[in-house]
Scaffold this motif. Sequence first.
Motif, mmCIF file in Angstrom:
data_model
loop_
_atom_site.group_PDB
_atom_site.id
_atom_site.type_symbol
_atom_site.label_atom_id
_atom_site.label_comp_id
_atom_site.label_asym_id
_atom_site.label_seq_id
_atom_site.Cartn_x
_atom_site.Cartn_y
_atom_site.Cartn_z
ATOM 1 N N TYR A 130 -2.862 3.867 2.209
ATOM 2 C CA TYR A 130 -3.251 3.770 0.798
ATOM 3 C C TYR A 130 -4.635 3.135 0.687
ATOM 4 C CZ TYR A 130 -3.344 2.048 -4.017
ATOM 5 O OH TYR A 130 -3.723 1.758 -5.310
ATOM 6 N N GLN A 131 -4.853 2.056 1.423
ATOM 7 C CA GLN A 131 -6.138 1.366 1.368
ATOM 8 C C GLN A 131 -7.272 2.276 1.851
ATOM 9 O OE1 GLN A 131 -6.952 -1.793 4.262
ATOM 10 N NE2 GLN A 131 -7.481 -3.145 2.557
ATOM 11 N N LEU A 132 -7.024 2.997 2.933
ATOM 12 C CA LEU A 132 -8.048 3.891 3.461
ATOM 13 C C LEU A 132 -8.371 5.016 2.479
ATOM 14 C CD1 LEU A 132 -6.796 4.185 7.155
ATOM 15 C CD2 LEU A 132 -8.836 2.963 6.358
ATOM 16 N N ILE A 133 -7.332 5.592 1.882
ATOM 17 C CA ILE A 133 -7.550 6.678 0.916
ATOM 18 C C ILE A 133 -8.340 6.176 -0.287
ATOM 19 C CG2 ILE A 133 -6.394 8.222 -0.714
ATOM 20 C CD1 ILE A 133 -6.220 9.236 2.088
ATOM 21 N N GLN A 134 -8.028 4.964 -0.734
ATOM 22 C CA GLN A 134 -8.752 4.406 -1.871
ATOM 23 C C GLN A 134 -10.235 4.222 -1.553
ATOM 24 O OE1 GLN A 134 -7.520 3.874 -5.035
ATOM 25 N NE2 GLN A 134 -5.775 4.964 -4.141
ATOM 26 N N GLY A 135 -10.545 4.046 -0.270
ATOM 27 C CA GLY A 135 -11.937 3.863 0.124
ATOM 28 C C GLY A 135 -12.661 5.147 0.461
ATOM 29 N N ALA A 136 -11.976 6.289 0.424
ATOM 30 C CA ALA A 136 -12.613 7.568 0.758
ATOM 31 C C ALA A 136 -13.753 7.866 -0.205
ATOM 32 C CB ALA A 136 -11.582 8.692 0.732
ATOM 33 N N GLN A 137 -14.855 8.342 0.352
ATOM 34 C CA GLN A 137 -16.038 8.629 -0.463
ATOM 35 C C GLN A 137 -16.373 10.119 -0.540
ATOM 36 O OE1 GLN A 137 -17.798 6.212 -2.161
ATOM 37 N NE2 GLN A 137 -16.138 4.866 -1.470
ATOM 38 N N ARG A 138 -16.077 10.874 0.531
ATOM 39 C CA ARG A 138 -16.522 12.265 0.576
ATOM 40 C C ARG A 138 -15.388 13.267 0.782
ATOM 41 N NH1 ARG A 138 -18.855 13.331 4.824
ATOM 42 N NH2 ARG A 138 -18.603 11.394 5.993
ATOM 43 N N CYS A 139 -14.566 13.031 1.815
ATOM 44 C CA CYS A 139 -13.580 14.051 2.156
ATOM 45 C C CYS A 139 -12.382 13.441 2.866
ATOM 46 C CB CYS A 139 -14.208 15.143 3.031
ATOM 47 S SG CYS A 139 -14.925 14.516 4.565
ATOM 48 N N VAL A 140 -11.256 14.134 2.737
ATOM 49 C CA VAL A 140 -10.030 13.768 3.438
ATOM 50 C C VAL A 140 -9.427 15.047 4.002
ATOM 51 C CG1 VAL A 140 -7.695 12.859 3.221
ATOM 52 C CG2 VAL A 140 -9.564 11.771 1.965
ATOM 53 N N GLN A 163 -6.232 10.926 -7.900
ATOM 54 C CA GLN A 163 -7.257 9.896 -7.767
ATOM 55 C C GLN A 163 -8.445 10.412 -6.959
ATOM 56 O OE1 GLN A 163 -5.527 6.266 -6.257
ATOM 57 N NE2 GLN A 163 -3.781 6.403 -7.638
ATOM 58 N N LEU A 164 -8.152 11.109 -5.870
ATOM 59 C CA LEU A 164 -9.236 11.668 -5.058
ATOM 60 C C LEU A 164 -10.076 12.653 -5.868
ATOM 61 C CD1 LEU A 164 -7.388 12.307 -1.675
ATOM 62 C CD2 LEU A 164 -9.107 10.562 -2.130
ATOM 63 N N ALA A 165 -9.403 13.559 -6.561
ATOM 64 C CA ALA A 165 -10.122 14.549 -7.374
ATOM 65 C C ALA A 165 -10.953 13.861 -8.448
ATOM 66 C CB ALA A 165 -9.132 15.531 -7.998
ATOM 67 N N GLY A 166 -10.405 12.814 -9.047
ATOM 68 C CA GLY A 166 -11.133 12.084 -10.086
ATOM 69 C C GLY A 166 -12.396 11.431 -9.561
ATOM 70 N N ARG A 167 -12.422 11.086 -8.275
ATOM 71 C CA ARG A 167 -13.607 10.466 -7.672
ATOM 72 C C ARG A 167 -14.515 11.496 -7.017
ATOM 73 N NH1 ARG A 167 -9.941 7.061 -4.937
ATOM 74 N NH2 ARG A 167 -10.937 7.571 -2.945
ATOM 75 N N GLY A 168 -14.146 12.769 -7.107
ATOM 76 C CA GLY A 168 -14.963 13.811 -6.508
ATOM 77 C C GLY A 168 -14.809 13.922 -5.003
ATOM 78 N N VAL A 169 -13.698 13.415 -4.469
ATOM 79 C CA VAL A 169 -13.438 13.490 -3.024
ATOM 80 C C VAL A 169 -12.659 14.772 -2.737
ATOM 81 C CG1 VAL A 169 -12.326 12.397 -1.041
ATOM 82 C CG2 VAL A 169 -13.410 10.982 -2.807
ATOM 83 N N ALA A 170 -13.188 15.623 -1.850
ATOM 84 C CA ALA A 170 -12.546 16.896 -1.533
ATOM 85 C C ALA A 170 -11.511 16.698 -0.441
ATOM 86 C CB ALA A 170 -13.597 17.907 -1.079
ATOM 87 N N ALA A 171 -10.358 17.335 -0.602
ATOM 88 C CA ALA A 171 -9.298 17.241 0.405
ATOM 89 C C ALA A 171 -8.959 18.624 0.939
ATOM 90 C CB ALA A 171 -8.048 16.589 -0.186
ATOM 91 N N ARG A 172 -8.756 18.692 2.254
ATOM 92 C CA ARG A 172 -8.203 19.886 2.894
ATOM 93 C C ARG A 172 -6.860 19.474 3.480
ATOM 94 N NH1 ARG A 172 -12.273 22.367 7.143
ATOM 95 N NH2 ARG A 172 -12.315 20.185 7.830
ATOM 96 N N ILE A 173 -5.811 20.173 3.084
ATOM 97 C CA ILE A 173 -4.466 19.800 3.491
ATOM 98 C C ILE A 173 -3.817 20.989 4.179
ATOM 99 C CG2 ILE A 173 -2.277 18.813 2.733
ATOM 100 C CD1 ILE A 173 -3.751 18.001 0.131
ATOM 101 N N LEU A 174 -3.430 20.792 5.431
ATOM 102 C CA LEU A 174 -2.782 21.848 6.199
ATOM 103 C C LEU A 174 -1.284 21.569 6.224
ATOM 104 C CD1 LEU A 174 -3.305 24.382 7.898
ATOM 105 C CD2 LEU A 174 -3.453 22.889 9.902
ATOM 106 N N MET A 175 -0.511 22.412 5.546
ATOM 107 C CA MET A 175 0.928 22.233 5.402
ATOM 108 C C MET A 175 1.686 23.155 6.351
ATOM 109 S SD MET A 175 1.525 19.989 3.028
ATOM 110 C CE MET A 175 0.743 19.202 1.606
ATOM 111 N N THR A 193 -3.736 22.306 -5.581
ATOM 112 C CA THR A 193 -4.817 23.289 -5.548
ATOM 113 C C THR A 193 -5.510 23.381 -6.903
ATOM 114 O OG1 THR A 193 -3.200 25.047 -5.991
ATOM 115 C CG2 THR A 193 -3.789 24.643 -3.703
ATOM 116 N N ALA A 194 -4.756 23.191 -7.993
ATOM 117 C CA ALA A 194 -5.362 23.214 -9.328
ATOM 118 C C ALA A 194 -6.349 22.061 -9.500
ATOM 119 C CB ALA A 194 -4.276 23.144 -10.403
ATOM 120 N N LEU A 195 -6.156 20.973 -8.774
ATOM 121 C CA LEU A 195 -7.075 19.837 -8.827
ATOM 122 C C LEU A 195 -8.384 20.127 -8.097
ATOM 123 C CD1 LEU A 195 -4.592 16.889 -8.152
ATOM 124 C CD2 LEU A 195 -5.821 17.311 -10.289
#
Length: 352
Positions: A130-140, A163-175, A193-195
């Motif tokens: 949680y702490q690391l994600i909160q500190g993300a600046q660019r991508c996850v 929260q990530l989308a609100g800060r403009g942090v892009a995420a790629r998630i492989l499910m 994906t809508a985010l």
Amino acid sequence: MFERFGVSGQAEHVYLELVHSEPTSREQLAAGLGPFAAGLDDVIAELSGHGLVSLDPTRALGFQVVAPHRAVDILIEREEQRLAREREALAASREGVGGLLEEFLSARVRRTGDAVETIDEPTVVRARLYQLIQGAQRCVDATHPGAALSAEATEQSLEVDRQLAGRGVAARILMSRESLGPEHWETYLEETTALGHRVRLMSAIPLLQIVIDEEIALLPFVTPAGRTGAKVLHGADLIRPAIVLFDELWGTGVPFEAGVGPGNDAKIDEARMRQVATLLAGGLKDETIARRLGISTRTVRRVVAALLDHLGAESCFQAACLAVRAGWLDPTDEAVRGEESVTGADAPRRKT
């Protein structure tokens, strides 16, 4: 009707009386209210506070009722302002917990220099993540092997994605494709994906890993006591293998689309899968295959997902090889070798 906005029942009754009739004096208003006329001055003050009447000393009543459409707008605007203040207060609370979280983690995370952290407790792993994600600046970048999360855990994950989308942090998630099925999980994937985050599916994801800003990687392990722990690695050079692995896995994934699941895959027959396998082997892209077969690109991707599952393949290239071995394709066929006499938009683009 107005109770949800904090208007008392008596005040609402008085307002409705004012809307339904047009009293010219307080006495006339009180007569129409009957037992609800008690404490009328206080009720008028409440209505004024809510913006449902406007004070006007030039009138016999001393006020004027606000038209219903405007009254509702006023109540909604005030409620939205109240909710905005509450959201700001909640956000401040989240920011304020940072110091406490740091104290919690400092006593429970073993650090080897600045490069490696070792965590032995699942609850501490979740807190550190949680702490690391909160500190993300660019991508996850994250992989999710195995089954779908519970409904409660899914909602927590969605909040993090918001929260990530609100800060403009892009995420790629492989499910994992195996996770598809539960309604709450597919709804989560659709909302993610809508985010603006990107989600891909593949079978048999080898491990769970999370890479943040291409500088930090969290990799789980099982402790000698059988609990789920994690290593947190810092530095682009140290986590380079994790980045390379994710990119390779991502390249084999199929973009998630709503409705692509085990239930729908069962409706795709082998003949259709053979058609798509032949065109894939010829180097055609999804859009071109869709035009050739007269189906949508979304349907092509559904067929590809079903094809991978049916053949036990993890990539389109592997699926083509397995299809040849299974006797589905003739390797001397021009379509398979990418030598169809086609031009323009239909020309094979994966030809080497």
